[in-house]
Design a protein around this motif. Sequence first.
Motif, PDB file in Angstrom:
ATOM      1  N   ARG A 202      65.348  62.068  55.911  1.00  0.00           N
ATOM      2  CA  ARG A 202      64.510  61.983  54.708  1.00  0.00           C
ATOM      3  C   ARG A 202      63.439  63.056  54.714  1.00  0.00           C
ATOM      4  O   ARG A 202      62.686  63.199  55.676  1.00  0.00           O
ATOM      5  CB  ARG A 202      63.858  60.607  54.646  1.00  0.00           C
ATOM      6  N   ILE A 203      63.378  63.799  53.617  1.00  0.00           N
ATOM      7  CA  ILE A 203      62.276  64.719  53.368  1.00  0.00           C
ATOM      8  C   ILE A 203      61.237  63.943  52.572  1.00  0.00           C
ATOM      9  O   ILE A 203      61.541  63.415  51.501  1.00  0.00           O
ATOM     10  CB  ILE A 203      62.742  65.951  52.563  1.00  0.00           C
ATOM     11  N   GLU A 204      60.042  63.846  53.112  1.00  0.00           N
ATOM     12  CA  GLU A 204      58.959  63.155  52.415  1.00  0.00           C
ATOM     13  C   GLU A 204      57.978  64.193  51.875  1.00  0.00           C
ATOM     14  O   GLU A 204      57.558  65.100  52.604  1.00  0.00           O
ATOM     15  CB  GLU A 204      58.242  62.186  53.346  1.00  0.00           C
ATOM     16  N   ILE A 205      57.620  64.036  50.609  1.00  0.00           N
ATOM     17  CA  ILE A 205      56.676  64.934  49.956  1.00  0.00           C
ATOM     18  C   ILE A 205      55.497  64.094  49.468  1.00  0.00           C
ATOM     19  O   ILE A 205      55.673  63.221  48.611  1.00  0.00           O
ATOM     20  CB  ILE A 205      57.335  65.670  48.775  1.00  0.00           C
ATOM     21  N   PRO A 206      54.309  64.324  50.014  1.00  0.00           N
ATOM     22  CA  PRO A 206      53.158  63.530  49.573  1.00  0.00           C
ATOM     23  C   PRO A 206      52.808  63.822  48.116  1.00  0.00           C
ATOM     24  O   PRO A 206      52.987  64.942  47.629  1.00  0.00           O
ATOM     25  CB  PRO A 206      52.031  63.977  50.511  1.00  0.00           C
ATOM     26  N   VAL A 207      52.341  62.778  47.433  1.00  0.00           N
ATOM     27  CA  VAL A 207      51.862  62.926  46.058  1.00  0.00           C
ATOM     28  C   VAL A 207      50.351  63.081  46.132  1.00  0.00           C
ATOM     29  O   VAL A 207      49.656  62.229  46.691  1.00  0.00           O
ATOM     30  CB  VAL A 207      52.271  61.725  45.176  1.00  0.00           C
ATOM     31  N   ILE A 208      49.854  64.177  45.577  1.00  0.00           N
ATOM     32  CA  ILE A 208      48.430  64.518  45.640  1.00  0.00           C
ATOM     33  C   ILE A 208      47.587  63.416  44.993  1.00  0.00           C
ATOM     34  O   ILE A 208      47.960  62.864  43.958  1.00  0.00           O
ATOM     35  CB  ILE A 208      48.173  65.878  44.957  1.00  0.00           C
ATOM     36  N   ASP A 209      46.460  63.095  45.622  1.00  0.00           N
ATOM     37  CA  ASP A 209      45.526  62.062  45.147  1.00  0.00           C
ATOM     38  C   ASP A 209      46.184  60.696  45.036  1.00  0.00           C
ATOM     39  O   ASP A 209      45.908  59.923  44.120  1.00  0.00           O
ATOM     40  CB  ASP A 209      44.897  62.445  43.793  1.00  0.00           C
ATOM     41  N   SER A 210      47.077  60.407  45.977  1.00  0.00           N
ATOM     42  CA  SER A 210      47.823  59.149  45.963  1.00  0.00           C
ATOM     43  C   SER A 210      48.256  58.825  47.388  1.00  0.00           C
ATOM     44  O   SER A 210      48.288  59.702  48.249  1.00  0.00           O
ATOM     45  CB  SER A 210      49.056  59.320  45.066  1.00  0.00           C
ATOM     46  N   THR A 211      48.606  57.576  47.601  1.00  0.00           N
ATOM     47  CA  THR A 211      49.206  57.195  48.883  1.00  0.00           C
ATOM     48  C   THR A 211      50.731  57.221  48.784  1.00  0.00           C
ATOM     49  O   THR A 211      51.420  56.948  49.760  1.00  0.00           O
ATOM     50  CB  THR A 211      48.754  55.790  49.312  1.00  0.00           C
ATOM     51  N   GLU A 212      51.254  57.545  47.608  1.00  0.00           N
ATOM     52  CA  GLU A 212      52.698  57.565  47.371  1.00  0.00           C
ATOM     53  C   GLU A 212      53.352  58.790  47.999  1.00  0.00           C
ATOM     54  O   GLU A 212      52.714  59.833  48.202  1.00  0.00           O
ATOM     55  CB  GLU A 212      52.996  57.559  45.868  1.00  0.00           C
ATOM     56  N   VAL A 213      54.650  58.662  48.257  1.00  0.00           N
ATOM     57  CA  VAL A 213      55.449  59.742  48.812  1.00  0.00           C
ATOM     58  C   VAL A 213      56.740  59.830  48.002  1.00  0.00           C
ATOM     59  O   VAL A 213      57.387  58.812  47.743  1.00  0.00           O
ATOM     60  CB  VAL A 213      55.785  59.476  50.298  1.00  0.00           C
ATOM     61  N   PHE A 214      57.088  61.029  47.585  1.00  0.00           N
ATOM     62  CA  PHE A 214      58.360  61.266  46.908  1.00  0.00           C
ATOM     63  C   PHE A 214      59.365  61.686  47.979  1.00  0.00           C
ATOM     64  O   PHE A 214      59.032  62.495  48.854  1.00  0.00           O
ATOM     65  CB  PHE A 214      58.213  62.361  45.850  1.00  0.00           C
ATOM     66  N   CYS A 215      60.578  61.147  47.924  1.00  0.00           N
ATOM     67  CA  CYS A 215      61.551  61.365  49.003  1.00  0.00           C
ATOM     68  C   CYS A 215      62.880  61.910  48.512  1.00  0.00           C
ATOM     69  O   CYS A 215      63.337  61.570  47.422  1.00  0.00           O
ATOM     70  CB  CYS A 215      61.850  60.058  49.719  1.00  0.00           C
ATOM     71  N   TRP A 216      63.459  62.717  49.368  1.00  0.00           N
ATOM     72  CA  TRP A 216      64.844  63.157  49.215  1.00  0.00           C
ATOM     73  C   TRP A 216      65.586  62.722  50.471  1.00  0.00           C
ATOM     74  O   TRP A 216      65.191  63.090  51.569  1.00  0.00           O
ATOM     75  CB  TRP A 216      64.932  64.676  49.109  1.00  0.00           C
ATOM     76  N   ASP A 217      66.652  61.936  50.327  1.00  0.00           N
ATOM     77  CA  ASP A 217      67.527  61.641  51.461  1.00  0.00           C
ATOM     78  C   ASP A 217      68.571  62.752  51.511  1.00  0.00           C
ATOM     79  O   ASP A 217      69.279  62.998  50.519  1.00  0.00           O
ATOM     80  CB  ASP A 217      68.184  60.272  51.313  1.00  0.00           C
ATOM     81  N   VAL A 218      68.618  63.440  52.632  1.00  0.00           N
ATOM     82  CA  VAL A 218      69.402  64.671  52.751  1.00  0.00           C
ATOM     83  C   VAL A 218      70.228  64.649  54.034  1.00  0.00           C
ATOM     84  O   VAL A 218      70.039  63.808  54.907  1.00  0.00           O
ATOM     85  CB  VAL A 218      68.473  65.907  52.770  1.00  0.00           C
ATOM     86  N   TRP A 219      71.107  65.615  54.140  1.00  0.00           N
ATOM     87  CA  TRP A 219      71.887  65.847  55.351  1.00  0.00           C
ATOM     88  C   TRP A 219      71.481  67.176  55.940  1.00  0.00           C
ATOM     89  O   TRP A 219      71.171  68.120  55.201  1.00  0.00           O
ATOM     90  CB  TRP A 219      73.380  65.865  55.034  1.00  0.00           C
ATOM     91  N   THR A 220      71.472  67.252  57.249  1.00  0.00           N
ATOM     92  CA  THR A 220      71.216  68.501  57.943  1.00  0.00           C
ATOM     93  C   THR A 220      72.196  68.612  59.108  1.00  0.00           C
ATOM     94  O   THR A 220      72.726  67.603  59.582  1.00  0.00           O
ATOM     95  CB  THR A 220      69.744  68.596  58.407  1.00  0.00           C
ATOM     96  N   THR A 221      72.439  69.834  59.531  1.00  0.00           N
ATOM     97  CA  THR A 221      73.320  70.028  60.677  1.00  0.00           C
ATOM     98  C   THR A 221      72.572  69.682  61.957  1.00  0.00           C
ATOM     99  O   THR A 221      71.340  69.651  61.989  1.00  0.00           O
ATOM    100  CB  THR A 221      73.787  71.501  60.781  1.00  0.00           C
ATOM    101  N   LEU A 222      73.338  69.434  62.988  1.00  0.00           N
ATOM    102  CA  LEU A 222      72.829  69.337  64.358  1.00  0.00           C
ATOM    103  C   LEU A 222      73.786  70.119  65.243  1.00  0.00           C
ATOM    104  O   LEU A 222      74.979  70.205  64.947  1.00  0.00           O
ATOM    105  CB  LEU A 222      72.789  67.884  64.848  1.00  0.00           C
ATOM    106  N   SER A 223      73.270  70.651  66.333  1.00  0.00           N
ATOM    107  CA  SER A 223      74.175  71.236  67.317  1.00  0.00           C
ATOM    108  C   SER A 223      75.010  70.097  67.906  1.00  0.00           C
ATOM    109  O   SER A 223      74.624  68.924  67.831  1.00  0.00           O
ATOM    110  CB  SER A 223      73.388  71.935  68.426  1.00  0.00           C
TER     111      SER A 223
END
Length: 169
Positions: free
Chosen positions: A59-80
């Motif tokens: 999950r990529i979490e992006i804080p929302v300015i002047d808020s306690t909320e977080v906008f999220c993207w559930d994503v895939w990434t590679t691993l070795s």
Amino acid sequence: MDGFTCSKCGEFHAEFPMCFGAQFPAYYFSIPADERESRIELTESLCIIDDTHFFIRGRIEIPVIDSTEVFCWDVWTTLSEANFWRTNEVWHDPERVNEPAYFGWLQTSLPGYPETLNLKTLVHTQPVGSIPLIEVTEEGHPLSADQLSGITWQRVIELVEIALHGTAA
């Protein structure tokens, strides 16, 4: 936020989604549909393709300015391969939170941003039962900047509308 009137469709959406996600890593779609069952091992959080390509969902979490909320993207990434097997080894271990971050390449294209596929990432293991946090480390990319600095509610609404209805007209 308790819903919003969408500028794309003109309708009021009672639910205000704060998280969107990808069901598969982008590389999944390079495998012909009739070969996926024999070439891909997939769970909700882990994926192996052709026994040589290893992926984890986070999950990529992006804080929302002047808020306690977080906008999220559930994503895939590679691993070795080594980090993938290490992840499996500590999957149910409460001490896994002490694992160092794993390097990866983002395997999800996110709407509302310049291409995000193959951005540099770090995978931060979380407590058992929690999705890993993905840190975008690609210098100069707007997604990385948003993750560091946060976004406004106006930008959240823009991203939600794009995610729900496609790119801006």
